[in-house]
Design a protein around this motif. Sequence first.
Motif, PDB file in Angstrom:
ATOM      1  N   LEU A  32       0.816  -1.206   0.000  1.00 46.85           N
ATOM      2  CA  LEU A  32       0.000   0.000   0.000  1.00 46.85           C
ATOM      3  C   LEU A  32       0.846   1.250   0.000  1.00 46.85           C
ATOM      4  O   LEU A  32       1.991   1.247   0.457  1.00 46.85           O
ATOM      5  N   HIS A  33       0.254   2.332  -0.496  1.00 43.15           N
ATOM      6  CA  HIS A  33       0.828   3.674  -0.346  1.00 43.15           C
ATOM      7  C   HIS A  33      -0.111   4.422   0.588  1.00 43.15           C
ATOM      8  O   HIS A  33      -1.289   4.622   0.265  1.00 43.15           O
ATOM      9  N   PHE A  34       0.393   4.799   1.775  1.00 41.18           N
ATOM     10  CA  PHE A  34      -0.431   5.460   2.772  1.00 41.18           C
ATOM     11  C   PHE A  34      -0.470   6.958   2.532  1.00 41.18           C
ATOM     12  O   PHE A  34       0.558   7.584   2.282  1.00 41.18           O
ATOM     13  N   MET A  35      -1.670   7.517   2.615  1.00 42.27           N
ATOM     14  CA  MET A  35      -1.900   8.952   2.452  1.00 42.27           C
ATOM     15  C   MET A  35      -2.644   9.458   3.678  1.00 42.27           C
ATOM     16  O   MET A  35      -3.085   8.665   4.514  1.00 42.27           O
ATOM     17  N   ALA A  36      -2.806  10.758   3.803  1.00 44.99           N
ATOM     18  CA  ALA A  36      -3.418  11.352   4.992  1.00 44.99           C
ATOM     19  C   ALA A  36      -4.840  10.841   5.253  1.00 44.99           C
ATOM     20  O   ALA A  36      -5.216  10.629   6.401  1.00 44.99           O
ATOM     21  N   ASN A  37      -5.612  10.639   4.216  1.00 41.71           N
ATOM     22  CA  ASN A  37      -7.011  10.250   4.390  1.00 41.71           C
ATOM     23  C   ASN A  37      -7.343   8.857   3.883  1.00 41.71           C
ATOM     24  O   ASN A  37      -8.508   8.528   3.693  1.00 41.71           O
ATOM     25  N   GLY A  38      -6.353   8.055   3.624  1.00 46.01           N
ATOM     26  CA  GLY A  38      -6.606   6.718   3.112  1.00 46.01           C
ATOM     27  C   GLY A  38      -5.333   6.101   2.566  1.00 46.01           C
ATOM     28  O   GLY A  38      -4.232   6.563   2.867  1.00 46.01           O
ATOM     29  N   PHE A  39      -5.505   5.091   1.766  1.00 45.62           N
ATOM     30  CA  PHE A  39      -4.353   4.423   1.160  1.00 45.62           C
ATOM     31  C   PHE A  39      -4.716   3.955  -0.235  1.00 45.62           C
ATOM     32  O   PHE A  39      -5.872   3.789  -0.579  1.00 45.62           O
ATOM     33  N   ARG A  40      -3.670   3.763  -1.039  1.00 43.69           N
ATOM     34  CA  ARG A  40      -3.839   3.268  -2.403  1.00 43.69           C
ATOM     35  C   ARG A  40      -3.166   1.898  -2.471  1.00 43.69           C
ATOM     36  O   ARG A  40      -2.053   1.715  -1.979  1.00 43.69           O
ATOM     37  N   VAL A  41      -3.831   0.944  -3.073  1.00 40.63           N
ATOM     38  CA  VAL A  41      -3.291  -0.408  -3.208  1.00 40.63           C
ATOM     39  C   VAL A  41      -2.323  -0.438  -4.393  1.00 40.63           C
ATOM     40  O   VAL A  41      -2.711  -0.138  -5.521  1.00 40.63           O
ATOM     41  N   LEU A  42      -1.061  -0.766  -4.110  1.00 43.35           N
ATOM     42  CA  LEU A  42      -0.053  -0.875  -5.158  1.00 43.35           C
ATOM     43  C   LEU A  42       0.058  -2.313  -5.672  1.00 43.35           C
ATOM     44  O   LEU A  42       0.284  -2.529  -6.859  1.00 43.35           O
ATOM     45  N   SER A  43      -0.073  -3.266  -4.752  1.00 42.36           N
ATOM     46  CA  SER A  43      -0.100  -4.692  -5.096  1.00 42.36           C
ATOM     47  C   SER A  43      -1.236  -5.320  -4.309  1.00 42.36           C
ATOM     48  O   SER A  43      -1.291  -5.165  -3.085  1.00 42.36           O
ATOM     49  N   PRO A  44      -2.148  -6.019  -4.978  1.00 45.16           N
ATOM     50  CA  PRO A  44      -3.315  -6.559  -4.284  1.00 45.16           C
ATOM     51  C   PRO A  44      -2.955  -7.623  -3.257  1.00 45.16           C
ATOM     52  O   PRO A  44      -1.960  -8.327  -3.373  1.00 45.16           O
ATOM     53  N   GLY A  45      -3.795  -7.706  -2.254  1.00 40.24           N
ATOM     54  CA  GLY A  45      -3.669  -8.699  -1.201  1.00 40.24           C
ATOM     55  C   GLY A  45      -4.838  -8.538  -0.248  1.00 40.24           C
ATOM     56  O   GLY A  45      -5.676  -7.658  -0.418  1.00 40.24           O
ATOM     57  N   ASP A  46      -4.888  -9.375   0.783  1.00 33.92           N
ATOM     58  CA  ASP A  46      -6.008  -9.298   1.721  1.00 33.92           C
ATOM     59  C   ASP A  46      -5.615  -8.737   3.079  1.00 33.92           C
ATOM     60  O   ASP A  46      -6.458  -8.543   3.938  1.00 33.92           O
ATOM     61  N   HIS A  47      -4.306  -8.459   3.273  1.00 37.31           N
ATOM     62  CA  HIS A  47      -3.861  -7.949   4.566  1.00 37.31           C
ATOM     63  C   HIS A  47      -2.543  -7.194   4.425  1.00 37.31           C
ATOM     64  O   HIS A  47      -1.909  -7.240   3.375  1.00 37.31           O
ATOM     65  N   VAL A  48      -2.155  -6.512   5.501  1.00 32.87           N
ATOM     66  CA  VAL A  48      -0.823  -5.951   5.658  1.00 32.87           C
ATOM     67  C   VAL A  48      -0.304  -6.442   7.007  1.00 32.87           C
ATOM     68  O   VAL A  48      -1.056  -6.979   7.810  1.00 32.87           O
TER      69      VAL A  48
END
Length: 65
Positions: A12-28
Amino acid sequence: MLMSNTDRAARLHFMANGFRVLSPGDHVVCATSGVRIALDDLRYWSVARQEAYATPALATAAMSG
C-alpha cells in the motif's frame, strides 16, 4: 488460472485520508508487532514512515520512539 488475493500481503501507499493499493492482497503486517491486519480492519498508519499499525497504542509508541 486466476490469482487469488487470499493469504497474500498487500503493498500500500499510505496517504493522509486513506491508502492506495499498489499490489493486491487481503492484509498488511503491523510494522511493530508483526500481526496481520485485514485491509477492512486497517485504521492506523504513518504517512511519513509508510507503515501500518494494528492498534492506536502501537502507532503512538512507534511515532514517539
